[in-house]
Scaffold this motif. Structure first.
Motif, short mmCIF file in Angstrom:
data_model
loop_
_atom_site.label_atom_id
_atom_site.label_comp_id
_atom_site.label_asym_id
_atom_site.label_seq_id
_atom_site.Cartn_x
_atom_site.Cartn_y
_atom_site.Cartn_z
N THR A 58 -0.76 1.97 -10.09
CA THR A 58 -1.06 1.21 -11.28
C THR A 58 -0.42 -0.14 -11.08
N LEU A 59 -1.23 -1.19 -11.10
CA LEU A 59 -0.74 -2.54 -10.86
C LEU A 59 -0.74 -3.32 -12.16
N LEU A 60 0.43 -3.87 -12.50
CA LEU A 60 0.54 -4.83 -13.57
C LEU A 60 0.62 -6.19 -12.90
N ALA A 61 -0.43 -6.99 -13.06
CA ALA A 61 -0.50 -8.30 -12.43
C ALA A 61 -0.69 -9.37 -13.49
N VAL A 62 -0.28 -10.56 -13.13
CA VAL A 62 -0.54 -11.72 -13.98
C VAL A 62 -1.55 -12.59 -13.24
N VAL A 63 -2.71 -12.76 -13.85
CA VAL A 63 -3.79 -13.56 -13.28
C VAL A 63 -4.23 -14.56 -14.35
N ASN A 64 -4.20 -15.84 -14.01
CA ASN A 64 -4.56 -16.89 -14.99
C ASN A 64 -3.77 -16.73 -16.28
N GLU A 65 -2.48 -16.45 -16.14
CA GLU A 65 -1.55 -16.32 -17.26
C GLU A 65 -1.83 -15.12 -18.17
N HIS A 66 -2.67 -14.18 -17.73
CA HIS A 66 -2.96 -12.98 -18.50
C HIS A 66 -2.45 -11.76 -17.74
N GLU A 67 -1.72 -10.89 -18.44
CA GLU A 67 -1.29 -9.64 -17.82
C GLU A 67 -2.45 -8.66 -17.82
N ILE A 68 -2.66 -8.05 -16.67
CA ILE A 68 -3.75 -7.10 -16.50
C ILE A 68 -3.18 -5.86 -15.82
N THR A 69 -3.49 -4.69 -16.37
CA THR A 69 -3.08 -3.44 -15.74
C THR A 69 -4.33 -2.75 -15.20
N THR A 70 -4.28 -2.40 -13.91
CA THR A 70 -5.44 -1.82 -13.24
C THR A 70 -4.99 -0.67 -12.34
N GLU A 71 -5.82 0.37 -12.32
CA GLU A 71 -5.61 1.50 -11.40
C GLU A 71 -6.35 1.20 -10.10
N PHE A 72 -5.65 1.32 -8.98
CA PHE A 72 -6.24 1.05 -7.68
C PHE A 72 -5.95 2.17 -6.69
N GLU A 73 -6.85 2.32 -5.74
CA GLU A 73 -6.57 3.02 -4.48
C GLU A 73 -6.47 1.88 -3.48
N VAL A 74 -5.34 1.79 -2.83
CA VAL A 74 -5.10 0.70 -1.89
C VAL A 74 -5.08 1.27 -0.48
N THR A 75 -5.82 0.62 0.41
CA THR A 75 -5.83 0.98 1.83
C THR A 75 -4.98 -0.05 2.57
N GLU A 76 -3.97 0.45 3.27
CA GLU A 76 -3.12 -0.41 4.09
C GLU A 76 -3.26 0.05 5.53
N VAL A 77 -3.48 -0.88 6.44
CA VAL A 77 -3.56 -0.57 7.86
C VAL A 77 -2.39 -1.27 8.55
N TYR A 78 -1.57 -0.47 9.21
CA TYR A 78 -0.43 -0.98 9.96
C TYR A 78 -0.65 -0.72 11.45
N ILE A 79 -0.20 -1.68 12.27
CA ILE A 79 -0.31 -1.56 13.72
C ILE A 79 1.11 -1.59 14.29
N GLN A 80 1.41 -0.59 15.10
CA GLN A 80 2.74 -0.54 15.72
C GLN A 80 2.76 -1.52 16.89
N GLN A 81 3.73 -2.44 16.83
CA GLN A 81 3.90 -3.41 17.90
C GLN A 81 5.33 -3.31 18.41
N GLN A 82 5.63 -4.01 19.47
CA GLN A 82 6.98 -3.94 20.05
C GLN A 82 8.05 -4.29 19.02
N ALA A 83 7.76 -5.25 18.15
CA ALA A 83 8.73 -5.68 17.15
C ALA A 83 8.73 -4.80 15.90
N GLY A 84 7.89 -3.76 15.87
CA GLY A 84 7.81 -2.88 14.71
C GLY A 84 6.41 -2.87 14.14
N TRP A 85 6.29 -2.34 12.93
CA TRP A 85 5.00 -2.22 12.26
C TRP A 85 4.60 -3.54 11.64
#
Length: 127
Positions: A87-114
């Motif tokens: 559940t994200l509470l964000a401020v967009v154009n000075e308005h608070e908006i609460t939205t339910e999201f499914e977020v996809t994050e893709v991480y790549i393992q590199q020598q310095a970490g993810w």
């Protein structure tokens, strides 16, 4: 590259830290985390790393608070895919908006970490 038994928890913690850095507008930490070729998909469009950092820094979208409900991690070689229900509470154009999201994050393992390679928001339809 190999992963150790704590890799899933490491990624979950990194993702959680990322949400806090976004809320704090900590673009220095995010700059280190985001891969140079990272892509970001929002309801309003898709952006590259520099534009995403600018959006966060200027507060064009302020990721004010994220409540994490569920996280799953799938590791394929040196790539990790996290699916996170939030559940994200964000401020967009000075308005608070609460939205339910499914977020996809893709991480790549590199020598310095993810490194974050992609972040994509999908709005959930909730009753």
């Amino acid at each position: 590259m190999t992963t150790n038994p704590n890799t899933e928890q490491e990624l979950i913690t990194l993702s959680k830290d990322k949400w806090q850095w976004m809320a704090d507008k900590n673009v220095d930490k995010l700059n280190d985390l985001f891969d140079e070729k990272a892509m970001f998909v929002h309801m309003g469009g898709s952006f590259d790393k520099s534009r995403e950092l600018e959006i966060i820094k200027t507060g064009f979208v302020w990721y004010k608070q994220v409540d994490i409900h569920k996280v799953s991690v799938n590791i394929i070689g040196s790539t990790a895919i996290l699916l996170t229900k939030i559940t994200l509470l964000a401020v967009v154009n000075e308005h608070e908006i609460t939205t339910e999201f499914e977020v996809t994050e893709v991480y790549i393992q590199q020598q310095a970490g993810w490194k974050l390679g992609a972040l994509s928001f999908t709005k959930l339809l909730v009753p």
